[in-house]
Write a protein that holds these residues in place. Structure first.
Motif, PDB file in Angstrom:
ATOM      1  N   ASN A   1      23.370   3.320 -46.895  1.00 40.80           N
ATOM      2  CA  ASN A   1      23.178   2.566 -48.026  1.00 40.80           C
ATOM      3  C   ASN A   1      22.415   3.688 -48.948  1.00 40.80           C
ATOM      4  N   GLU A   2      22.859   3.802 -50.288  1.00 39.27           N
ATOM      5  CA  GLU A   2      21.972   4.725 -51.110  1.00 39.27           C
ATOM      6  C   GLU A   2      20.460   4.307 -51.248  1.00 39.27           C
ATOM      7  N   GLN A   3      19.679   5.269 -51.240  1.00 44.47           N
ATOM      8  CA  GLN A   3      18.150   4.450 -51.504  1.00 44.47           C
ATOM      9  C   GLN A   3      18.194   4.337 -53.188  1.00 44.47           C
ATOM     10  N   ARG A   4      17.958   3.078 -53.650  1.00 42.69           N
ATOM     11  CA  ARG A   4      18.226   2.811 -54.950  1.00 42.69           C
ATOM     12  C   ARG A   4      16.526   3.314 -55.727  1.00 42.69           C
ATOM     13  N   PRO A   5      16.946   3.825 -56.898  1.00 45.56           N
ATOM     14  CA  PRO A   5      15.602   4.010 -57.803  1.00 45.56           C
ATOM     15  C   PRO A   5      14.999   2.628 -57.995  1.00 45.56           C
ATOM     16  N   LEU A   6      13.872   2.441 -58.122  1.00 44.98           N
ATOM     17  CA  LEU A   6      13.001   1.204 -58.326  1.00 44.98           C
ATOM     18  C   LEU A   6      12.058   1.577 -59.623  1.00 44.98           C
ATOM     19  N   TRP A   7      12.115   0.818 -60.686  1.00 45.46           N
ATOM     20  CA  TRP A   7      10.963   1.065 -61.894  1.00 45.46           C
ATOM     21  C   TRP A   7      10.103   0.145 -61.534  1.00 45.46           C
ATOM     22  N   ALA A   8       8.805   0.587 -61.190  1.00 42.96           N
ATOM     23  CA  ALA A   8       7.536  -0.110 -60.957  1.00 42.96           C
ATOM     24  C   ALA A   8       6.498  -0.034 -62.065  1.00 42.96           C
ATOM     25  N   SER A   9       5.722  -0.643 -62.339  1.00 43.37           N
ATOM     26  CA  SER A   9       4.845  -0.574 -63.291  1.00 43.37           C
ATOM     27  C   SER A   9       5.486  -0.623 -64.678  1.00 43.37           C
ATOM     28  N   THR A  10       6.424  -1.746 -64.881  1.00 44.86           N
ATOM     29  CA  THR A  10       7.094  -1.914 -66.155  1.00 44.86           C
ATOM     30  C   THR A  10       6.594  -2.759 -67.052  1.00 44.86           C
ATOM     31  N   GLY A  11       5.252  -3.217 -67.052  1.00 42.99           N
ATOM     32  CA  GLY A  11       4.523  -4.184 -67.925  1.00 42.99           C
ATOM     33  C   GLY A  11       3.885  -3.219 -68.750  1.00 42.99           C
ATOM     34  N   VAL A  12       4.033  -3.345 -70.152  1.00 39.68           N
ATOM     35  CA  VAL A  12       3.267  -2.374 -71.143  1.00 39.68           C
ATOM     36  C   VAL A  12       1.931  -2.368 -71.041  1.00 39.68           C
ATOM     37  N   LYS A  13       1.246  -1.384 -71.019  1.00 39.65           N
ATOM     38  CA  LYS A  13      -0.307  -1.591 -70.925  1.00 39.65           C
ATOM     39  C   LYS A  13      -0.736  -1.523 -72.741  1.00 39.65           C
ATOM     40  N   ASP A  14      -0.026  -0.884 -73.301  1.00 43.35           N
ATOM     41  CA  ASP A  14      -0.465  -0.699 -74.605  1.00 43.35           C
ATOM     42  C   ASP A  14      -0.027  -2.045 -75.498  1.00 43.35           C
ATOM     43  N   PRO A  15      -0.879  -2.793 -76.116  1.00 39.01           N
ATOM     44  CA  PRO A  15      -0.522  -3.905 -76.782  1.00 39.01           C
ATOM     45  C   PRO A  15       0.413  -3.670 -77.849  1.00 39.01           C
ATOM     46  N   ASN A  16       0.345  -2.531 -78.514  1.00 41.04           N
ATOM     47  CA  ASN A  16       1.080  -2.023 -79.796  1.00 41.04           C
ATOM     48  C   ASN A  16       2.487  -1.662 -79.483  1.00 41.04           C
ATOM     49  N   LEU A  17       2.821  -1.734 -78.094  1.00 42.38           N
ATOM     50  CA  LEU A  17       4.280  -1.157 -77.585  1.00 42.38           C
ATOM     51  C   LEU A  17       4.983  -2.732 -77.654  1.00 42.38           C
ATOM     52  N   PRO A  18       6.483  -2.684 -77.702  1.00 39.56           N
ATOM     53  CA  PRO A  18       7.277  -3.823 -77.536  1.00 39.56           C
ATOM     54  C   PRO A  18       7.109  -4.019 -76.023  1.00 39.56           C
ATOM     55  N   ASP A  19       7.069  -5.322 -75.864  1.00 41.74           N
ATOM     56  CA  ASP A  19       6.662  -6.013 -74.206  1.00 41.74           C
ATOM     57  C   ASP A  19       7.971  -5.754 -73.351  1.00 41.74           C
ATOM     58  N   THR A  20       8.992  -5.420 -74.211  1.00 38.32           N
ATOM     59  CA  THR A  20      10.163  -5.229 -73.305  1.00 38.32           C
ATOM     60  C   THR A  20      10.595  -3.628 -73.127  1.00 38.32           C
ATOM     61  N   LEU A  21       9.912  -2.923 -73.677  1.00 36.65           N
ATOM     62  CA  LEU A  21      10.037  -1.431 -73.796  1.00 36.65           C
ATOM     63  C   LEU A  21      10.551  -0.563 -72.316  1.00 36.65           C
ATOM     64  N   TYR A  22      10.040  -0.966 -71.182  1.00 34.08           N
ATOM     65  CA  TYR A  22      10.180  -0.249 -70.099  1.00 34.08           C
ATOM     66  C   TYR A  22      11.331  -1.110 -69.399  1.00 34.08           C
ATOM     67  N   VAL A  23      11.843  -2.044 -69.917  1.00 35.08           N
ATOM     68  CA  VAL A  23      12.892  -2.884 -69.279  1.00 35.08           C
ATOM     69  C   VAL A  23      14.419  -2.249 -69.930  1.00 35.08           C
ATOM     70  N   GLU A  24      14.150  -2.323 -71.645  1.00 39.20           N
ATOM     71  CA  GLU A  24      15.356  -2.116 -72.425  1.00 39.20           C
ATOM     72  C   GLU A  24      15.710  -0.409 -72.239  1.00 39.20           C
ATOM     73  N   ALA A  25      14.638   0.527 -72.023  1.00 41.27           N
ATOM     74  CA  ALA A  25      14.903   1.890 -72.103  1.00 41.27           C
ATOM     75  C   ALA A  25      15.345   2.397 -70.705  1.00 41.27           C
ATOM     76  N   LEU A  26      15.403   1.579 -69.576  1.00 43.24           N
ATOM     77  CA  LEU A  26      15.637   1.881 -68.489  1.00 43.24           C
ATOM     78  C   LEU A  26      16.689   1.149 -67.711  1.00 43.24           C
ATOM     79  N   VAL A  27      17.885   1.059 -68.182  1.00 41.72           N
ATOM     80  CA  VAL A  27      18.950   0.185 -67.888  1.00 41.72           C
ATOM     81  C   VAL A  27      20.176   1.098 -67.331  1.00 41.72           C
ATOM     82  N   ALA A  28      20.285   1.031 -66.045  1.00 37.96           N
ATOM     83  CA  ALA A  28      21.411   1.822 -65.647  1.00 37.96           C
ATOM     84  C   ALA A  28      21.813   1.266 -64.215  1.00 37.96           C
TER      85      ALA A  28
END
Length: 376
Positions: free
Chosen positions: A267-294
């Protein structure tokens, strides 16, 4: 393959349909006992769970869900380390049973529960290998993954654990160079397993690439520079770095070496996005989900991020492939400002290990206090 049984009307269903496996970055006895995990599987497309020392420390410090087991362990005379081993492996085994139907439905790709070796072993390859085997032997579930940090010493441990036929979640990856070394360690492990006659199809792995922590560190350095150009680069490094990691994944699994192993059942080793909760409260709370869809990736989300995605996530399909020139441009501009990529990623790896060690210490103290209280 991802599970898309929930209604496609929800953003999490759309995320799953786009090829992203949603794993919850949290586990507790309370989640297991209350049916919460089953509910998240049914309603929010969750197809896996990850744990780490921080998560276990938090779970054990709250509520009464562990009291009965702690009393039993105290009565049996177990020391703190053995008690932690029993408590954490018990949670992971029970969660693995809950996710077993997802594991079956996805042909072993998802339905995964990850448990980490003790962080104190991060720079000891032999001890990490022994700990990984001990955890695997204790839990005895086909859908468990053993988490091993991607330190230099961890690379050898990844190879040998994979070679033993044990599925691995490689954690704490920050740099593209280390990610390439992680993929090499995985492929080397598969080659060893193949030589030993082990069925490669049963071995799975993910490579956990950390996202928001990169922005936290880089943005701190950008603030110190203070120019308009520096301000304009804030909150861009983490996404750019992860997108370039996906390019590395595409490149490395297109090699003849990787193709031969896949043809042999690997099996291919899949990339996993970790630490996807935003730390900066000024950023959209779904930023690291919506920007990393593949396609063929995992996103491990804290519950807060999962809830935000389910509530108002805007999933538009693949947002990663085709962004590599733009992503390289971000890293080049950071370098032009004097921000060292190597220094950032080395700092984050060192701090990551230290943070898990601190959490492990908190876990030890929590269990020690509980055992002492139960023994009175």
């Amino acid at each position: 393959m991802t599970d898309t049984t929930a209604t496609a009307a929800t953003p999490t269903a759309a995320l799953s349909a786009a090829g992203v496996s949603i794993w919850l970055d949290d586990l507790s006895r309370e989640r297991i006992n209350t049916g919460n995990l089953e509910k998240l599987i049914a309603e929010k497309n969750v197809v896996g769970v990850t744990t780490n020392p921080t998560i276990f420390a938090a779970a054990l410090s709250k509520g009464e869900a562990y009291d009965e087991q702690v009393r039993q362990l105290a009565a049996a005379g177990l020391d703190v380390d053995d008690a932690i081993f029993e408590i954490t492996t018990d949670d992971v085994a029970k969660a693995s049973d809950i996710f077993h139907s997802v594991y079956e439905r996805s042909n072993g790709v998802d339905g995964r529960v990850s448990i980490e070796v003790a962080p104190a072993l991060a720079h000891d390859a032999k001890a990490t290998i022994a700990a990984a085997k001990k955890l695997s032997d204790k839990i005895q579930k086909p859908n468990v993954m053993i988490k091993i940090p991607a330190t230099v010493e961890g690379l050898e441990a990844i190879t040998e654990t994979i070679a033993a036929g044990i599925s691995v979640n490689v954690t704490l990856i920050f740099s593209l160079e280390r990610y390439r070394a992680v993929i090499d360690a995985y492929l080397t492990g598969l080659e060893k397993a193949k030589e030993a006659g082990i069925d490669l199809s049963g071995i799975h792995s993910v490579a956990s690439f950390f996202v928001s922590r990169v922005d936290t560190e880089v943005d701190k350095r950008l603030s110190a520079i203070g120019t308009d150009e520096a301000e304009g680069l804030k909150s861009k490094a983490g996404i750019a770095n992860a997108r370039l990691a996906y390019e590395v994944y595409e490149q490395q699994f297109a090699t003849e070496r990787a193709k031969l192993l896949v043809q042999a059942g690997a099996n291919e080793q899949r990339p996993l996005w970790a630490s996807t909760g935003v730390k900066d409260p000024n950023l959209p709370d779904t930023l690291y989900v919506e920007a990393l869809v593949a396609p063929n990736v995992v996103n491990t989300m804290p519950e807060k991020t999962l809830d935000a995605t389910f509530d108002h996530g805007h999933i538009t399909g693949d947002t990663v492939t085709g962004t590599y020139a733009e992503s390289n441009d971000v890293l080049n501009k950071l370098a032009d400002l004097g921000i060292s990529y190597d220094d950032v990623t080395e700092t984050l790896e060192r701090e990551g290990v230290e943070k898990f060690n601190v959490s492990w210490g908190e876990l030890v103290e929590t269990v020690k206090t509980a055992l002492e209280g139960a023994a009175k």
